[in-house]
Design an enzyme around this catalytic site. Structure first.
Site, mmCIF file in Angstrom:
data_model
loop_
_atom_site.group_PDB
_atom_site.id
_atom_site.type_symbol
_atom_site.label_atom_id
_atom_site.label_comp_id
_atom_site.label_asym_id
_atom_site.label_seq_id
_atom_site.Cartn_x
_atom_site.Cartn_y
_atom_site.Cartn_z
ATOM 1 N N TRP A 175 0.815 -1.219 0.000
ATOM 2 C CA TRP A 175 0.000 0.000 0.000
ATOM 3 C C TRP A 175 0.848 1.269 0.000
ATOM 4 C CZ3 TRP A 175 -4.390 -0.290 -2.082
ATOM 5 C CH2 TRP A 175 -5.210 -1.407 -1.899
ATOM 6 N N ASP A 218 -1.037 6.603 6.384
ATOM 7 C CA ASP A 218 -2.182 5.823 5.891
ATOM 8 C C ASP A 218 -2.531 4.801 6.982
ATOM 9 O OD1 ASP A 218 -3.955 4.080 4.771
ATOM 10 O OD2 ASP A 218 -2.714 3.524 3.051
ATOM 11 N N LYS A 252 -12.161 -1.442 7.295
ATOM 12 C CA LYS A 252 -11.348 -2.348 8.105
ATOM 13 C C LYS A 252 -11.777 -2.280 9.575
ATOM 14 C CE LYS A 252 -8.805 -2.458 4.252
ATOM 15 N NZ LYS A 252 -7.845 -1.742 3.449
HETATM 16 C C1 LIG Z 1 -7.339 -1.273 2.254
HETATM 17 C C2 LIG Z 1 -6.222 -0.347 2.226
HETATM 18 C C3 LIG Z 1 -6.101 0.642 1.243
HETATM 19 C C4 LIG Z 1 -7.086 0.782 0.104
HETATM 20 O O1 LIG Z 1 -8.304 1.263 0.570
HETATM 21 P P1 LIG Z 1 -9.474 1.634 -0.444
HETATM 22 O O2 LIG Z 1 -10.536 2.142 0.469
HETATM 23 O O3 LIG Z 1 -9.854 0.383 -1.168
HETATM 24 O O4 LIG Z 1 -8.959 2.682 -1.365
HETATM 25 C C5 LIG Z 1 -5.028 1.512 1.325
HETATM 26 N N1 LIG Z 1 -4.124 1.416 2.299
HETATM 27 C C6 LIG Z 1 -4.187 0.462 3.256
HETATM 28 C C7 LIG Z 1 -3.157 0.405 4.323
HETATM 29 C C8 LIG Z 1 -5.245 -0.442 3.246
HETATM 30 O O5 LIG Z 1 -5.321 -1.390 4.200
#
Ligand SMILES: *Cc1c(COP(=O)(O)O)cnc(C)c1O
Length: 361
Positions: A102, A173, A197
């Protein structure tokens, strides 16, 4: 049906209490005779939800007053674009710390908008992966911000120490870790997380930003991604995802009732410890990440051979343990155990792992 434990990485399981409440409210929310899906986002009731959800999140994360909360669209991926668009310029430099899938994707997106330095911080000793302590990250002196990902959802690798660099803006993030453990918001310029999540259903993305960055946005940034416009409009610049927002508001209440982030952190530590203990207690299961960087949210492991991996996933499902297959780029097994996964679910997985090991050793 209640006996199923869903280890999906996202969208992931929701707390049963939250689902029951949503079910109860569904056709008659706030005694309006309709669902939260069917009412105006400008109605008194929805505005109340907006206010309360912000207050609850502020309380849960101890968010200082000079930080603002935005509820946005477009997931974390949307923020991969919004961050460089709002916070830097084409000719400026930014640093992206890479620790997995990511953070790499975030860096690739940023490359479209500015000069992006990619700094790999994953090291390996004897086949064990670890992350360089932040003091050894090779940060550029002239960078508008430093972006990193404290929990890599696919690799199951985490950075627990919160990076601090003098006079540098840190962006995180937090998609797969927000609300799972105590963090110090004041160390960041901005953090963000998509909801599917730990915070509810997909469709809504939470941004917590120091207000001094709200005036930086270039006028050409699409309005829907523009932090200043989102803030000035109370995150209601256009129609929000009512239902996701509502579910997040229930999650916040649920978490407060449990005892807040401090309490859930203790539970999360206990949960992940149980799984890592089983993995480490034999050569049958393997995890290749150093203890200090092991994710408490996404527990990644492998079996001796691929055939056994697949058999494990299949047989687990027959035992009501769902979605244990990891992302195809990583392979193997991943148990995502966000806040909503009860200790009971972990114990059931542990029991299954012991049984499976015995059968195939
Ligand atoms: C799931 C995830 C993403 C992507 O999220 P979206 O909502 O599908 O854009 C980005 N970064 C991390 C760390 C994630 O776990």
């Amino acid at each position: 049906m209640n006996n199923i434990y869903n280890f999906s990485a996202g969208p992931s399981m929701l707390p049963i209490a939250v689902m029951k409440k949503a079910h109860q409210d569904f056709r008659n929310w706030c005694n309006l005779g309709s669902s939260v899906l069917e009412i105006s986002h400008r109605s008194k009731e929805f505005l109340e939800l907006v206010k309360n959800s912000k207050n609850d999140l502020r309380e849960l994360l101890n968010i200082p007053n000079n930080y603002k909360i935005l509820f946005c669209h477009g997931g974390a991926r949307g923020q991969f674009s919004a961050i460089p668009m709002n916070l830097t310029k084409k000719k400026n430099q930014v640093d992206y710390i890479c620790s997995g899938y990511w953070s790499k994707k975030a860096a690739e997106e940023a490359q479209k908008y500015c000069r992006t330095n990619i700094i790999n911080v994953v090291q390996k000793i004897n086949n064990v992966k670890y992350i360089l302590p932040y003091q050894q990250w090779n940060i550029n002196s002239n960078t508008d911000y430093i972006h990193y990902c404290p929990n890599e959802t696919i690799e199951g690798i985490a950075i627990y120490e919160e990076p601090v660099f003098k006079n540098k803006n840190i962006i995180g993030d937090f998609s797969s870790t927000l609300l799972s453990r105590v963090i110090d918001i004041s160390k960041y310029a901005l953090i963000y997380a998509s909801a599917q999540k730990n915070i509810g259903a997909s469709g809504i993305t939470i941004i917590i930003v120091n207000k001094k960055f709200l005036n930086k946005s270039n006028k050409l940034v699409p309005s829907i991604l523009n932090y200043k416009i989102m803030y000035d409009n109370n995150s209601l610049f256009n129609t929000p995802t009512n239902f996701s927002w509502y579910l997040s508001s229930l999650i916040f209440k649920w978490l407060k009732k449990i005892g807040g982030v401090h309490k859930i952190e203790e539970i999360n530590q206990e949960k992940s410890k149980l799984l890592y203990q089983i993995i480490d207690s034999s050569n049958f299961y393997k995890n290749f990440i150093h203890e200090k960087n092991r994710s408490q949210m996404n527990i990644v492991f492998e079996l001796k051979n691929e055939f056994l991996n697949n058999l494990f996933i299949k047989e687990a499902q027959l035992n009501n343990l769902y979605a244990l297959k990891n992302h195809k780029i990583a392979g193997g097994i991943r148990a995502s155990i966000y806040n909503a996964m009860p200790l009971k679910g972990i114990k059931k997985l542990v029991k299954f792992m012991l049984y499976f090991k015995k059968k195939h050793s």
